[in-house]
Design a protein around this motif. Structure first.
Motif, mmCIF file in Angstrom:
data_model
loop_
_atom_site.group_PDB
_atom_site.id
_atom_site.type_symbol
_atom_site.label_atom_id
_atom_site.label_comp_id
_atom_site.label_asym_id
_atom_site.label_seq_id
_atom_site.Cartn_x
_atom_site.Cartn_y
_atom_site.Cartn_z
ATOM 1 N N LEU A 18 0.837 -1.202 0.000
ATOM 2 C CA LEU A 18 0.000 0.000 0.000
ATOM 3 C C LEU A 18 0.870 1.249 0.000
ATOM 4 C CD1 LEU A 18 -2.978 -0.569 2.476
ATOM 5 C CD2 LEU A 18 -3.063 -0.313 0.013
ATOM 6 N N ALA A 19 1.939 1.220 0.814
ATOM 7 C CA ALA A 19 2.842 2.371 0.860
ATOM 8 C C ALA A 19 3.485 2.586 -0.502
ATOM 9 C CB ALA A 19 3.903 2.150 1.934
ATOM 10 N N VAL A 20 3.920 1.477 -1.139
ATOM 11 C CA VAL A 20 4.510 1.594 -2.475
ATOM 12 C C VAL A 20 3.481 2.173 -3.444
ATOM 13 C CG1 VAL A 20 5.457 0.298 -4.408
ATOM 14 C CG2 VAL A 20 6.132 -0.282 -2.080
ATOM 15 N N GLY A 21 2.238 1.654 -3.337
ATOM 16 C CA GLY A 21 1.176 2.123 -4.225
ATOM 17 C C GLY A 21 0.930 3.612 -4.088
ATOM 18 N N VAL A 22 0.893 4.099 -2.855
ATOM 19 C CA VAL A 22 0.671 5.530 -2.654
ATOM 20 C C VAL A 22 1.846 6.322 -3.225
ATOM 21 C CG1 VAL A 22 0.457 7.336 -0.917
ATOM 22 C CG2 VAL A 22 -0.843 5.232 -0.670
ATOM 23 N N ALA A 23 3.061 5.805 -3.019
ATOM 24 C CA ALA A 23 4.240 6.509 -3.548
ATOM 25 C C ALA A 23 4.162 6.592 -5.068
ATOM 26 C CB ALA A 23 5.518 5.786 -3.106
ATOM 27 N N VAL A 24 3.815 5.470 -5.713
ATOM 28 C CA VAL A 24 3.684 5.486 -7.170
ATOM 29 C C VAL A 24 2.593 6.469 -7.584
ATOM 30 C CG1 VAL A 24 3.001 4.107 -9.169
ATOM 31 C CG2 VAL A 24 4.537 3.141 -7.462
ATOM 32 N N GLY A 25 1.473 6.450 -6.847
ATOM 33 C CA GLY A 25 0.376 7.369 -7.136
ATOM 34 C C GLY A 25 0.826 8.819 -7.058
ATOM 35 N N ILE A 26 1.652 9.139 -6.065
ATOM 36 C CA ILE A 26 2.127 10.521 -5.929
ATOM 37 C C ILE A 26 2.975 10.903 -7.139
ATOM 38 C CG2 ILE A 26 3.711 11.977 -4.606
ATOM 39 C CD1 ILE A 26 2.575 10.752 -2.090
ATOM 40 N N VAL A 27 3.833 9.970 -7.584
ATOM 41 C CA VAL A 27 4.672 10.256 -8.756
ATOM 42 C C VAL A 27 3.784 10.504 -9.982
ATOM 43 C CG1 VAL A 27 6.368 9.275 -10.327
ATOM 44 C CG2 VAL A 27 6.637 8.984 -7.865
ATOM 45 N N VAL A 28 2.756 9.649 -10.137
ATOM 46 C CA VAL A 28 1.852 9.822 -11.289
ATOM 47 C C VAL A 28 1.142 11.168 -11.209
ATOM 48 C CG1 VAL A 28 -0.251 8.939 -12.362
ATOM 49 C CG2 VAL A 28 1.520 7.351 -11.607
ATOM 50 N N ALA A 29 0.656 11.505 -10.002
ATOM 51 C CA ALA A 29 -0.054 12.774 -9.845
ATOM 52 C C ALA A 29 0.870 13.948 -10.135
ATOM 53 C CB ALA A 29 -0.630 12.873 -8.437
ATOM 54 N N LEU A 30 2.128 13.794 -9.670
ATOM 55 C CA LEU A 30 3.109 14.862 -9.919
ATOM 56 C C LEU A 30 3.336 15.020 -11.419
ATOM 57 C CD1 LEU A 30 4.673 16.688 -8.052
ATOM 58 C CD2 LEU A 30 6.608 15.130 -8.223
ATOM 59 N N ALA A 31 3.414 13.862 -12.103
ATOM 60 C CA ALA A 31 3.590 13.930 -13.559
ATOM 61 C C ALA A 31 2.381 14.594 -14.205
ATOM 62 C CB ALA A 31 3.782 12.516 -14.114
ATOM 63 N N ALA A 32 1.189 14.321 -13.677
ATOM 64 C CA ALA A 32 -0.019 14.906 -14.260
ATOM 65 C C ALA A 32 -0.016 16.422 -14.148
ATOM 66 C CB ALA A 32 -1.255 14.330 -13.575
ATOM 67 N N THR A 33 0.604 16.941 -13.069
ATOM 68 C CA THR A 33 0.595 18.400 -12.916
ATOM 69 C C THR A 33 1.444 19.084 -13.990
ATOM 70 O OG1 THR A 33 2.443 18.285 -11.391
ATOM 71 C CG2 THR A 33 0.245 18.382 -10.415
ATOM 72 N N HIS A 34 2.246 18.310 -14.738
ATOM 73 C CA HIS A 34 3.052 18.942 -15.787
ATOM 74 C C HIS A 34 2.278 19.166 -17.078
ATOM 75 C CE1 HIS A 34 6.897 19.152 -13.766
ATOM 76 N NE2 HIS A 34 6.562 18.011 -13.186
ATOM 77 N N TRP A 35 1.039 18.611 -17.113
ATOM 78 C CA TRP A 35 0.200 18.833 -18.283
ATOM 79 C C TRP A 35 -0.011 20.337 -18.469
ATOM 80 C CZ3 TRP A 35 -5.760 18.490 -18.483
ATOM 81 C CH2 TRP A 35 -6.195 18.543 -19.820
ATOM 82 N N ARG A 36 0.276 20.853 -19.601
ATOM 83 C CA ARG A 36 0.117 22.263 -19.956
ATOM 84 C C ARG A 36 0.962 23.185 -19.080
ATOM 85 N NH1 ARG A 36 -5.515 24.394 -21.021
ATOM 86 N NH2 ARG A 36 -4.569 25.104 -22.926
ATOM 87 N N ALA A 37 2.021 22.636 -18.450
ATOM 88 C CA ALA A 37 2.826 23.464 -17.549
ATOM 89 C C ALA A 37 3.527 24.585 -18.310
ATOM 90 C CB ALA A 37 3.856 22.584 -16.829
#
Lengths: 334, 683
Positions: free
Chosen positions: B544-563
């Motif tokens: 679960l901890a790994v999953g949340v960490a991966v999720g944070i990386v994905v979310a961080l990547a998503a914030t680069h959309w149209r950056a």
């Protein structure tokens, strides 16, 4: 009862299933892309019922696109908690979308967390946002955080008791196993226990996602806000993440609710491409129906006073308790 | 070195630490006392590991105490508690070197007594006879009392010390009576003999022993209504002592219940389990409710201790209840669930010790930096004390019982045992367990509210007082102590597998809960994915901890959309606050206002005294000139349960006082009368 255990044992023995993995990827993608559409659809239904033209069901996607191009604003005095909370909220929502049986019951992540872990993950996201609300140091942030935490604390007993009512007949608290046991034993869905658990879970979904009558998602009056008050200081990409994650939470919970009680069409470990597509279409249809009903119901509802919400939640807790008792004393006929 | 030498090493280190702290110059005192305490703790961990591995053979010290002598031994159960308390002492000891070095609780007597307190706590699980147990139990109580009184110049400390002294001794009397009755009826003094004779005792004796010992041990563990000393004494003690008491000493109350009531006294009737369950449930809900409305940071943590001991007690009660239901003829689902519940109790003890130790150490850093414990006067520490804030954040996450925190696994196991017991347990279980699930869930929910308040109001936002504005970090020794506890929190949160070997040895030692012969159930395998014996729940905290960490990386990547279309971020922008101009720090939500909705919802239980007065202008009753709001929260159990008892005692004392007239003749007559009565009774 034993059917669920056997199904689950078989699945655990298989361990990893390629169909399950493909289904998990598919359902995360579908939820991520579809969640804003669910919100847009609900707004549109509501607008039409209220005699307005509405902005169209694509509007949330346009809003997200606009927000992602806006300047980031980091208010004075805030810390990393403020900047990372949307990421944590989004991460937990994505993880839940991967674990919960939306398109398939055979997600390889199903073993990672059962019903109680998923509830915990939802709460982690809520806590991240409340801390961000407090971190801004404004009266509205604190107010929203305080109310959100109060509601979250009081809704917890209902979730776990309703979860217990569902886990006991299935012999497992893992969501995949619960849904599979419902597929294997369709009669169980029509028992009093399942009906009571369904009612209790509807209240839970309304409270967890901040819908009427617990919170008004379209309010513009600060003093009545709960969720909106916490995110007042956000803008740009972070606000977009918060909105997106909230939409994902609503969509996943609606899909879960639908699949727990009307599981037909969902793919399992043996499904091929066609099975997965059927699962996708089925869940989209179910969520669409539930969302329409929810939006139509909201037209006739006003927001409850904050101090009336505990009464609603206490009532739903009692219904959940009845559901557990009924599942023990009135076992399913099969 | 054989295992038998380890207790001797423990004693020797204690003596050396005491003498060292008593002899060194003032300047070196905090370092020596802290290092000594940490070493004693490390020796305790070594003893515990040896006991978990092979057990420690009985050691007789015939001359150490008159008549009975001392008898020390350790099995795996003792070893588990030795490791637990020793580890807390290591972190607290290292922290002491920095904390006392900054002038907090730095008088010589408390620092000399600190290693004695740790050693006494470690000796309790080592005790293998009634006399030894009672001796070290009382030594522990006295040492901790002296430590609570370390800052005795403040009246609040003296009051807390008095309450603690009375309560701990009433508890001691209960334990004393229970164990003496047990030993007399069994005709044995060593624990081994007691265990063998227990099955032959009459039900009345067993019930009496059970009730006395549960009351005595329950008061040490802070079970309602015997918890009153805990939220007074723990906050007033120096912070490292609070950590040792809240993360170490209360566990010994649980140890007492496990050792005497579950192990030695053997399997009991069903109502024993129900009694433990009810006491634990009341404690958990009441404790967490008080924590949710508390505004004193250390008092909040103390109530949270009460809450968590309540949860552990619920788990023990569920285990005992299910075992009484299961029978020993064949493996049953109820038996398997009993083992899961017992595992939940032990796992939660470890999780609680880790996050509570860290919580009190971090609260101590705040106290050292600001001199304030009142959450309404704190805030804004995240920027000024980043290490302490991170530490408290980790502790609060654990205390919330949420995934990624170290309190989650114990609560998850407890809920799992309830899920899987329900179909197998019979009507009584079917009625009791859903309510228990509700209690655990409400406790978890309110725990989240309490900890969000403590962290969000106390550490985030803007400072609410000048002291909080001037706060600075406390130095490397305090950071190291907190770091060690934080590491333990992290490991227990993602890899509970570290506890698996120890539990594999402890659970078979408790056949009264885990079953005998054909009905025996093995310990659950706490692997990366937690799978439970005989049940089909699975969960993986690490993944679960790994999953949340991966999720944070994905979310961080998503914030680069149209950056690229975005202008540069605007930092340090003024707060918007819905257009309200320049909100000041006084406009923030405080801990009191944060908890106000909960206080109103639970009005009937908390019974706050609220005074609300509005003074309007004479011209119109709608124009408010002044409004005052005052709310005061007392511990309801204290006013309902204790006041009448104290009044009755005072009244009885007043009656007795009439016999005291100061006349020597009267006293001589009383003496003669007493002698006559004694002779008559003896005849």
């Amino acid at each position: 009862m034993s059917g669920g255990t056997e199904v689950y044992a078989a699945q655990a023995a298989d361990g990893f299933s390629a169909s399950g993995a493909a289904g998990a990827v598919l359902q995360v993608a579908a939820v991520v892309a579809g969640a804003p559409l669910v919100i847009g659809w609900m707004r549109q239904v509501r607008a039409r019922l209220e005699g307005r033209a509405g902005a169209g069901w694509l509007q949330p996607w346009r809003d997200l696109r606009k927000l992602f191009a806006k300047q980031d604003v980091i208010p004075r005095g805030t810390t990393r908690v403020f900047t990372t909370a949307p990421l944590v909220l989004a991460a937990t929502s994505l993880l839940i979308a991967a674990i919960v049986p939306v398109v398939t019951t055979a997600s390889p992540l199903d073993e990672m967390g059962d019903l109680f872990a998923v509830v915990g993950l939802l709460l982690v996201g809520t806590v991240a946002l409340t801390l961000a609300g407090l971190d801004t140091g404004t009266a509205f942030g604190g107010m929203g955080a305080s109310r959100e935490v109060t509601i979250a604390a009081l809704v917890e007993p209902t979730i776990l008791v309703a979860g217990l009512a569902l886990s006991v007949p299935a012999g497992s608290s893992n969501l995949g196993a619960i849904v599979e046991s419902a597929v294997a034993d369709p009669g169980a869905v029509a028992t009093p226990a399942a009906a009571l658990a369904f009612i209790a879970l509807i209240v839970v979904v309304l409270a967890e996602t901040g819908r009427l009558p617990v919170d008004n998602p379209s309010t513009h009056l600060e003093l009545t806000m709960v969720h909106e008050a916490m995110v007042l200081e956000y803008t740009g990409a972070r606000l977009a993440l918060v909105e997106w994650a909230s939409a994902i939470r609503l969509t996943v919970l609606l899909a879960l609710l639908a699949n727990l009680f009307v599981p037909w069409g969902i793919a399992d470990a043996g499904s091929g491409v066609a099975g997965l597509l059927v699962g996708l279409v089925a869940v989209a249809a179910k969520v669409c129906v539930l969302a329409t009903l929810l939006a139509a119901g909201e037209v006739f509802l006003a927001k409850l006073r904050l101090f009336r919400v505990p009464e609603l939640l206490a009532g739903s807790f009692l219904i959940g308790l009845l559901a557990v008792t009924a599942s023990y004393f009135l076992p399913s006929p099969s | 070195m054989s295992a038998a030498h380890l207790p001797a090493l423990l004693g020797g280190l204690t003596l050396a630490a005491c003498l060292g702290a008593a002899a060194v110059p003032r300047r070196a005192l905090p370092g020596v006392a802290g290092a000594g305490t940490a070493l004693v703790g490390a020796a305790g961990v070594a003893c515990g590991v040896a006991a978990l591995d092979r057990g420690i053979e009985p050691i007789e010290l015939a001359g150490a105490l008159p008549l009975a002598g001392l008898r020390l031994a350790a099995d795996a159960t003792s070893g588990l508690f030795l490791v637990l308390i020793g580890a807390v002492a290591v972190a607290a000891g290292i922290y002491t070197a920095g904390y006392a070095g900054r002038g907090h609780g730095s008088a010589r007597t408390p620092l000399v007594l600190l290693p004695v307190f740790v050693a006494a706590m470690l000796a309790v699980p080592l005790a293998a006879s009634v006399t030894t147990f009672l001796f070290f139990w009382e030594l522990m109580a006295l040492a901790s009392l002296a430590l609570v009184l370390a800052e005795q110049r403040r009246p609040a400390v003296r009051e807390a010390g008095l309450a603690y002294a009375v309560m701990t001794h009433l508890g001691f009397v209960a334990v004393l009576v229970g164990l003496v009755v047990f030993a007399a009826a069994a005709g044995a003094e060593e624990f081994g003999g007691l265990g063998e004779a227990a099955a032959g005792l009459s039900p009345a004796t067993r019930t009496a022993v059970f009730l006395c010992t549960v009351i005595g041990f329950g008061s040490k563990a802070g079970l309602v209504p015997l918890h009153a000393w805990l939220p007074r004494a723990h906050p007033e003690a120096p912070s490292q002592v609070s950590a040792l008491m809240s993360a170490g000493m209360v566990n010994l109350g649980i140890y007492g219940v496990v050792r005497v009531d579950l192990d030695l006294l053997g399997p009991g009737p069903r109502w024993w389990g129900l009694a433990l369950l009810a006491a634990g449930a009341a404690t958990a809900v009441y404790g967490v409710l008080q924590a949710a409305v508390a505004t004193d940071l250390k008092r909040l943590l103390a109530y949270s201790t009460s809450e968590n001991m309540g949860l552990v007690c619920v788990a023990l009660g569920v285990a005992a209840l299910l075992r009484a239901t299961a029978g020993n003829d064949e493996p049953t689902a109820a038996g398997a669930a009993a083992v899961v519940a017992l595992t939940a109790a032990f796992v939660h003890l470890f999780g609680h010790a880790a996050f509570k130790c860290l919580g009190f150490l971090a609260a101590g850093s705040v106290l050292a930096a600001t001199g304030r414990r009142d959450l309404d006067a704190l805030g804004g520490l995240a920027r000024r004390m980043p290490t302490t804030t991170t530490a408290f954040g980790i502790a609060a996450l654990g205390a919330c019982g949420l995934p990624l925190g170290c309190g989650f696994i114990g609560e998850w196991l407890l809920v799992q045992s309830l899920v899987h017991a329900l179909p197998a347990g019979g009507t009584l279980v079917a009625l009791v367990l859903p309510l228990t699930v509700g209690v655990v869930a409400l406790t978890a929910g309110l725990g989240v509210a309490a900890m969000v308040k403590a962290f969000g109001v106390g550490f985030l936002a803007r400072p609410r007082s000048e002291e909080a504005e001037r706060a600075v970090e406390g130095g490397p020794a305090m950071a190291a102590g907190m770091g060690l506890a934080a590491l333990a929190c992290g490991v227990l949160a993602v890899a509970p597998a570290v506890l698996s070997p120890a539990l594999g040895r402890v659970l078979p030692e408790l056949p009264a809960v885990t079953g005998q012969g054909a009905g025996a159930v093995p310990a659950p395998d706490l692997d990366t994915v937690l799978r439970l014996p005989g049940t089909s729940g699975a969960m993986s905290p690490g993944l679960l901890a790994v999953g949340v960490a991966v999720g944070i990386v994905v979310a961080l990547a998503a914030t680069h959309w149209r950056a690229r279309r975005r202008p540069a971020p605007l930092r340090d922008a003024p707060l918007w606050a819905c257009g309200g101009a320049a909100p000041t720090a006084r406009m923030q939500y405080t801990a009191t206002s944060f908890a106000e909705p909960l206080q109103r919802v639970f009005d009937g239980i908390l019974r706050p005294e609220v005074e609300f007065a509005v003074t309007p202008y004479p011209q119109s009753s709608y124009l408010v000139e002044r409004a005052s709001y005052r709310s005061r929260l007392r511990d309801v159990v204290e006013s309902v349960f204790y006041r009448p008892v104290l009044r009755a005692i005072s009244a009885a004392a007043a009656v007795v006082r009439r016999a005291h007239q100061g006349s020597i003749h009267a006293y001589l007559a009383y003496g003669a009368l007493g002698l006559v009565v004694a002779l008559l009774v003896a005849m």
